[in-house]
Design a protein around this motif. Structure first.
Motif, PDB file in Angstrom:
ATOM      1  N   ARG A  74     -29.286  -8.820  38.375  1.00  0.00           N
ATOM      2  CA  ARG A  74     -29.096  -7.274  38.315  1.00  0.00           C
ATOM      3  C   ARG A  74     -30.193  -6.572  37.773  1.00  0.00           C
ATOM      4  O   ARG A  74     -30.638  -5.376  38.127  1.00  0.00           O
ATOM      5  CB  ARG A  74     -27.834  -6.869  38.145  1.00  0.00           C
ATOM      6  CG  ARG A  74     -26.819  -6.970  39.295  1.00  0.00           C
ATOM      7  CD  ARG A  74     -25.503  -6.408  38.979  1.00  0.00           C
ATOM      8  NE  ARG A  74     -25.343  -5.147  39.278  1.00  0.00           N
ATOM      9  CZ  ARG A  74     -24.075  -4.744  39.405  1.00  0.00           C
ATOM     10  NH1 ARG A  74     -22.947  -5.341  38.884  1.00  0.00           N
ATOM     11  NH2 ARG A  74     -23.896  -3.493  39.723  1.00  0.00           N
ATOM     12  N   THR A  86     -33.653  -7.269  50.163  1.00  0.00           N
ATOM     13  CA  THR A  86     -33.913  -7.833  51.262  1.00  0.00           C
ATOM     14  C   THR A  86     -34.958  -8.691  51.763  1.00  0.00           C
ATOM     15  O   THR A  86     -34.856  -9.799  52.101  1.00  0.00           O
ATOM     16  CB  THR A  86     -33.596  -6.985  52.372  1.00  0.00           C
ATOM     17  OG1 THR A  86     -32.353  -6.314  52.263  1.00  0.00           O
ATOM     18  CG2 THR A  86     -33.519  -7.556  53.943  1.00  0.00           C
ATOM     19  N   SER A  97     -28.150 -10.595  53.027  1.00  0.00           N
ATOM     20  CA  SER A  97     -26.587 -10.003  52.968  1.00  0.00           C
ATOM     21  C   SER A  97     -25.949 -10.507  51.762  1.00  0.00           C
ATOM     22  O   SER A  97     -25.549  -9.902  50.861  1.00  0.00           O
ATOM     23  CB  SER A  97     -25.712 -10.373  54.230  1.00  0.00           C
ATOM     24  OG  SER A  97     -24.434  -9.791  53.783  1.00  0.00           O
ATOM     25  N   LEU A  98     -26.301 -11.975  51.678  1.00  0.00           N
ATOM     26  CA  LEU A  98     -25.756 -12.690  50.214  1.00  0.00           C
ATOM     27  C   LEU A  98     -26.331 -12.020  49.093  1.00  0.00           C
ATOM     28  O   LEU A  98     -25.867 -11.588  48.043  1.00  0.00           O
ATOM     29  CB  LEU A  98     -25.717 -14.160  50.419  1.00  0.00           C
ATOM     30  CG  LEU A  98     -24.943 -14.999  49.741  1.00  0.00           C
ATOM     31  CD1 LEU A  98     -23.671 -14.577  49.405  1.00  0.00           C
ATOM     32  CD2 LEU A  98     -25.404 -16.469  49.779  1.00  0.00           C
ATOM     33  N   ARG A 100     -28.077  -9.360  48.609  1.00  0.00           N
ATOM     34  CA  ARG A 100     -27.233  -7.732  48.407  1.00  0.00           C
ATOM     35  C   ARG A 100     -26.031  -7.836  47.780  1.00  0.00           C
ATOM     36  O   ARG A 100     -25.804  -7.054  46.570  1.00  0.00           O
ATOM     37  CB  ARG A 100     -27.297  -7.083  49.289  1.00  0.00           C
ATOM     38  CG  ARG A 100     -28.556  -6.614  50.154  1.00  0.00           C
ATOM     39  CD  ARG A 100     -28.685  -5.432  50.981  1.00  0.00           C
ATOM     40  NE  ARG A 100     -27.812  -5.946  52.426  1.00  0.00           N
ATOM     41  CZ  ARG A 100     -28.485  -6.540  53.445  1.00  0.00           C
ATOM     42  NH1 ARG A 100     -29.733  -6.974  53.210  1.00  0.00           N
ATOM     43  NH2 ARG A 100     -27.810  -7.146  54.474  1.00  0.00           N
ATOM     44  N   GLN A 101     -25.097  -9.033  47.913  1.00  0.00           N
ATOM     45  CA  GLN A 101     -24.088  -9.123  47.119  1.00  0.00           C
ATOM     46  C   GLN A 101     -24.227  -9.631  45.747  1.00  0.00           C
ATOM     47  O   GLN A 101     -23.367  -9.312  44.890  1.00  0.00           O
ATOM     48  CB  GLN A 101     -23.118 -10.043  48.013  1.00  0.00           C
ATOM     49  CG  GLN A 101     -22.539  -9.615  49.257  1.00  0.00           C
ATOM     50  CD  GLN A 101     -21.584 -10.465  50.112  1.00  0.00           C
ATOM     51  OE1 GLN A 101     -21.155 -11.508  49.514  1.00  0.00           O
ATOM     52  NE2 GLN A 101     -21.535 -10.347  51.189  1.00  0.00           N
ATOM     53  N   TYR A 102     -25.171 -10.613  45.557  1.00  0.00           N
ATOM     54  CA  TYR A 102     -25.599 -10.804  44.386  1.00  0.00           C
ATOM     55  C   TYR A 102     -25.991  -9.914  43.612  1.00  0.00           C
ATOM     56  O   TYR A 102     -25.671  -9.541  42.399  1.00  0.00           O
ATOM     57  CB  TYR A 102     -26.712 -11.980  44.325  1.00  0.00           C
ATOM     58  CG  TYR A 102     -26.149 -13.431  44.822  1.00  0.00           C
ATOM     59  CD1 TYR A 102     -24.898 -13.800  44.902  1.00  0.00           C
ATOM     60  CD2 TYR A 102     -27.200 -14.014  45.662  1.00  0.00           C
ATOM     61  CE1 TYR A 102     -24.738 -15.075  45.374  1.00  0.00           C
ATOM     62  CE2 TYR A 102     -27.017 -15.303  46.079  1.00  0.00           C
ATOM     63  CZ  TYR A 102     -25.859 -16.012  46.109  1.00  0.00           C
ATOM     64  OH  TYR A 102     -25.479 -16.793  46.841  1.00  0.00           O
ATOM     65  N   ASN A 103     -26.795  -9.037  44.046  1.00  0.00           N
ATOM     66  CA  ASN A 103     -27.565  -8.074  43.419  1.00  0.00           C
ATOM     67  C   ASN A 103     -26.501  -6.726  42.925  1.00  0.00           C
ATOM     68  O   ASN A 103     -26.525  -6.178  41.793  1.00  0.00           O
ATOM     69  CB  ASN A 103     -28.669  -7.166  44.108  1.00  0.00           C
ATOM     70  CG  ASN A 103     -29.416  -6.180  43.286  1.00  0.00           C
ATOM     71  OD1 ASN A 103     -29.812  -6.362  42.294  1.00  0.00           O
ATOM     72  ND2 ASN A 103     -29.664  -4.945  44.061  1.00  0.00           N
ATOM     73  N   SER A 104     -25.491  -6.565  43.602  1.00  0.00           N
ATOM     74  CA  SER A 104     -24.390  -5.587  43.650  1.00  0.00           C
ATOM     75  C   SER A 104     -23.323  -6.078  42.602  1.00  0.00           C
ATOM     76  O   SER A 104     -22.420  -5.312  42.100  1.00  0.00           O
ATOM     77  CB  SER A 104     -23.842  -4.961  44.696  1.00  0.00           C
ATOM     78  OG  SER A 104     -22.921  -6.037  45.384  1.00  0.00           O
ATOM     79  N   VAL A 106     -21.087  -8.241  43.391  1.00  0.00           N
ATOM     80  CA  VAL A 106     -19.762  -8.907  44.089  1.00  0.00           C
ATOM     81  C   VAL A 106     -19.718 -10.223  44.068  1.00  0.00           C
ATOM     82  O   VAL A 106     -18.687 -10.981  43.985  1.00  0.00           O
ATOM     83  CB  VAL A 106     -19.820  -8.254  45.691  1.00  0.00           C
ATOM     84  CG1 VAL A 106     -19.031  -8.950  46.574  1.00  0.00           C
ATOM     85  CG2 VAL A 106     -19.817  -7.072  46.046  1.00  0.00           C
ATOM     86  N   LYS A 107     -20.886 -10.900  44.174  1.00  0.00           N
ATOM     87  CA  LYS A 107     -20.861 -12.311  43.956  1.00  0.00           C
ATOM     88  C   LYS A 107     -21.746 -12.872  42.978  1.00  0.00           C
ATOM     89  O   LYS A 107     -22.584 -12.283  42.687  1.00  0.00           O
ATOM     90  CB  LYS A 107     -21.080 -13.171  45.507  1.00  0.00           C
ATOM     91  CG  LYS A 107     -20.154 -12.860  46.361  1.00  0.00           C
ATOM     92  CD  LYS A 107     -20.440 -13.812  47.705  1.00  0.00           C
ATOM     93  CE  LYS A 107     -19.326 -13.603  48.798  1.00  0.00           C
ATOM     94  NZ  LYS A 107     -19.553 -14.667  49.710  1.00  0.00           N
ATOM     95  N   LYS A 108     -21.701 -14.120  42.500  1.00  0.00           N
ATOM     96  CA  LYS A 108     -22.462 -14.451  41.599  1.00  0.00           C
ATOM     97  C   LYS A 108     -23.352 -15.669  42.048  1.00  0.00           C
ATOM     98  O   LYS A 108     -22.812 -16.560  42.887  1.00  0.00           O
ATOM     99  CB  LYS A 108     -21.795 -15.193  40.341  1.00  0.00           C
ATOM    100  CG  LYS A 108     -22.432 -15.611  39.228  1.00  0.00           C
ATOM    101  CD  LYS A 108     -22.214 -15.035  37.777  1.00  0.00           C
ATOM    102  CE  LYS A 108     -22.704 -15.783  36.533  1.00  0.00           C
ATOM    103  NZ  LYS A 108     -23.893 -15.005  36.204  1.00  0.00           N
TER     104      LYS A 108
END
Length: 133
Positions: A74, A86, A97-98, A100-104, A106-108
């Motif tokens: 992040r 992306t 998509s994954l 972007r989830q790491y960056n936000s 939501v996921k590690k």
């Protein structure tokens, strides 16, 4: 002689960024800064380094410091916001998509993902170093 100081920048659970030395600077085992962005955390860190210098104005251990910054995911994309998450994911072979989830947050991301990203960023650095106008 320039002294290399490793500095870690991380996004915290409180929504702020922390910037701290991994190696001692003079008599200080840890010098740290924080802020709402990586820029603010770095500025606060450098202000703390200057305060250390002010405490020991004649001590050469506080001069000629070269900072090497290590970012978590992040923090990296906060500081280098001009890089497209992306497109970096595509280049690194990671599902965008994954990524972007790491960056936000939501996921590690795991160690394997960090390795892919590190290799991708190294390639980009090489390409930029050899580019000219």
């Amino acid at each position: 002689m320039t002294k290399g100081v490793k500095v870690t920048i991380e996004y915290g659970t409180d929504g702020t960024y922390a910037c701290y030395s991994e190696t001692p600077i003079g008599d200080y085992s840890l010098v740290a800064g924080e802020g709402n962005s990586v820029d603010e955390a770095k500025a606060d860190f450098l202000k703390a380094v200057e305060a250390c210098r002010a405490d020991y104005p004649n001590d050469k251990r506080y001069t000629n410091l070269n900072f090497e910054y290590k970012y978590d995911l992040r923090s990296f994309f906060n500081y280098f916001s001009f890089l497209n998450v992306t497109e970096i994911a595509k280049r690194a072979g990671i599902n965008p998509s994954l990524m972007r989830q790491y960056n936000s947050g939501v996921k590690k991301a795991g160690e394997k993902t960090y390795k892919k990203l590190s290799e991708c960023i190294e390639k980009i650095k090489l390409e930029l170093n050899t580019a000219s106008f």
